[in-house]
Write an enzyme that holds these catalytic residues in place. Structure first.
Site, PDB file in Angstrom:
ATOM      1  N   HIS A   1       1.001  -1.169   0.256  1.00  0.00           N
ATOM      2  CA  HIS A   1       0.171   0.055  -0.216  1.00  0.00           C
ATOM      3  C   HIS A   1       0.482   1.122   0.270  1.00  0.00           C
ATOM      4  O   HIS A   1       2.258   0.935   0.436  1.00  0.00           O
ATOM      5  CB  HIS A   1      -1.468  -0.223   1.490  1.00  0.00           C
TER       6      HIS A   1
ATOM      7  N   CYS B   1       2.821  -5.353   6.848  1.00  0.00           N
ATOM      8  CA  CYS B   1       2.786  -5.067   5.668  1.00  0.00           C
ATOM      9  C   CYS B   1       3.640  -3.474   4.559  1.00  0.00           C
ATOM     10  O   CYS B   1       4.413  -3.513   5.418  1.00  0.00           O
ATOM     11  CB  CYS B   1       1.631  -4.622   5.367  1.00  0.00           C
TER      12      CYS B   1
END
Length: 553
Positions: free
Chosen positions: A451, A470
């Site tokens: 992301h 992440c």
């Protein structure tokens, strides 16, 4: 006449017996091998002295097929192929493997025991020749397996390696027969290398380090610095660090007024060293630079060995023509098409406590202007305590509380003390969203995805192990454009608009591209330049210990 015929027939029979005896009699060495292999059941592991052979079943089948004829000697002399295999066993150290796993010492002792200086047989020691033949054959099978799939089983590691475990795709028995037929052991073994170029380049790096080690006279005592050193600083460790820069040829020997002073010439050499080793060339000796300068040639060979093993685990994973690679230890994402890099981007990965896992999954969709569905662990550890202190915290962070069906909820103060928290929290789309303006999804059991991030300045740091696990990417718009390049309607303007909406937009990808999250602390680039990176999750030592552990008694 009959007497003459009878005599003639007798001669023929005698000649036939002689012919059969001469051309079908098994050699003493063949009988020695047959006696050993045929008398044992297939379940019994073969042993030479106290040394267990690791490929007993394959070895029995190999010799039975050739009617127990010796494979590596002829008339009591080691053949050219035998010499070649003996050499290749020694060369396995450049694969980061241990030649002793392939009976190197035992083979050498036997060779010296049975041969004179020209390689000719001294006497007729059939037992020793049989030992040598069996050890060489077992060594080939063991080395072939380790080159194809690795010595260490990654599923036994404490640190997760969820890229699957390679299984042999080559019949080593057939490979040996083919190698013997072609007259090249080297060619057969090299056919088992991982397909990507960095593996062969890595072998040359280890070879160069082994040569460098021969001239190493430094003590390599670890240098630990309480603070970063800059030009002009004085420190007792400066002489050691200067000598290491000289050893690695980033600095030429020179005269100095005070050996304890970090001078401008040393700074110049340090910047070259930092640039060569993938660090910010700021001319300062911080923790990362000091850690790198602590590595001797022997230590670097160990690091390289660990990663050559990891490359062998990766070989089946990297055969797709188009894939996305994230090397966590290098903080870098590469988008590859037919092994050519079309995009390289800096990434931020999980901090050590929330280490990014190693795994692979296909990327299936993009979420523009995403919601951030906040994990329950973060709700418990960060958001609930913040709400108890500041009731306006959610509004300030553009967050909302919802039910599992997505309906907004008005939370009562007592709910923040309830465990587990009975609702979900998500952050609305916008510039302050922790996921940034877009996320790239490859659904997996680890709940990991790639992301954007609003904290753009973090990409300037050398150590970018900063996330909850992440992967944050520096160039999300470029990445999105590549993923959507098969659809001409997705222009740069349309992508930018989609990234600045008030509601999330899901876009399914026409083709699902494999994403491989992996961990390499060493590789050599296409020019053969070595790249070493910090072992941010302390994973190398476990692999190294298993690599160095003996598998035979």
């Amino acid at each position: 006449m009959k007497k003459v015929v009878a005599i003639g027939l007798g001669v023929i029979v005698i000649l036939g017996v002689l012919w059969f005896t001469l051309f079908n009699k098994k050699s003493d060495l063949t009988e020695e091998l047959q006696g050993r292999l045929a008398s044992e059941t297939s379940e019994v592991q073969l042993k030479i002295g106290q040394k267990l052979l690791t490929s007993s079943g394959t070895l029995r089948a190999f010799y039975a097929e050739r009617e127990f004829a010796e494979a590596w000697s002829q008339n009591g002399k080691l053949t050219k192929l035998g010499e070649e295999l003996r050499f290749e066993i020694g060369e396995s150290k450049y694969d980061g493997l241990n030649p002793e796993d392939y009976h190197a010492a035992e083979i050498e002792l036997l060779f010296q025991a049975i041969s004179d200086q020209t390689g000719n047989l001294k006497t007729k020691p059939f037992a020793e020749l049989a030992d040598l033949d069996l050890l060489l054959t077992d060594a080939f099978f063991s080395l072939a397996k380790d080159l194809e799939i690795g010595k260490v089983d990654p599923s036994t590691l404490k640190s997760a390696w969820d890229l699957g475990v390679n299984t042999p795709s080559v019949n080593y028995h057939e490979l040996l027969n083919e190698s013997i037929r072609k007259g090249s052991i080297k060619e057969g073994l090299e056919s088992l290398y991982p397909e990507f170029k960095i593996y062969r380049k890595g072998r040359e790096v280890i070879r160069d380090l082994a040569e460098k080690q021969k001239t190493d006279t430094l003590a390599w005592k670890p240098v630990n610095l309480p603070k970063s050193l800059k030009v002009g600083d004085t420190n007792d460790a400066i002489p050691q660090l200067r000598n290491r820069l000289i050893f690695w040829d980033f600095l030429q020997p020179y005269e100095f007024k005070n050996e304890l002073v970090f001078d401008s010439l040393m700074e110049e050499g340090l910047k070259k060293y930092q640039s060569y080793n993938g660090m910010e060339p700021d001319g300062a000796i911080g923790n990362l630079t000091a850690e790198s300068l602590n590595n001797s040639p022997a230590k670097l060979m160990d690091i390289a060995a660990v990663n050559m093993e990891r490359m062998r685990w990766l070989s089946d994973t990297l055969r797709d023509t188009e894939l996305i690679l994230v090397n966590v230890a290098n903080y870098q994402l590469d988008y590859l098409v037919k092994l050519d890099t079309v995009l390289t981007a800096k990434v931020i990965v999980g901090e050590e406590y929330n280490a990014s896992p190693v795994f692979s999954a296909p990327m299936t969709y993009i979420a523009f202007s995403p919601y951030w569905n906040i994990p329950t662990s973060i709700v418990k550890d960060e958001i609930a305590p913040a709400m108890r202190k500041n009731p306006k915290y959610l509004d300030q962070k553009n967050m909302e509380v919802i039910t599992s069906s997505g309906q907004p909820v008005n939370v009562k103060p007592k709910d923040w003390t309830t465990e587990p928290f009975p609702y979900l929290i998500r952050q609305k789309p916008g510039a302050s969203n922790s996921l940034g303006l877009v996320k790239f999804m490859f659904p997996n059991e680890h709940s990991i995805y790639i992301h954007d991030t609003p904290a753009r300045s973090l990409f300037n740091r050398e150590n970018r192990a900063l996330s909850h696990g992440c992967i944050r990417i520096q160039d999300p718009a470029k990445f999105a454009a590549l993923l959507l390049q098969d659809d001409p309607s997705w222009t740069a303007e349309k992508i930018d608009l989609a990234m600045h909406q008030e509601k999330e937009q899901i876009v399914q990808l026409k083709k699902h591209i494999p994403v491989v999250i992996f961990y390499l602390t060493f590789w050599a680039d296409s020019d053969g330049v070595p790249n070493f990176r910090s072992d941010i999750y302390n994973r190398d030592q476990e692999v190294l210990a298993k690599l160095k552990a003996s598998r035979t008694q």
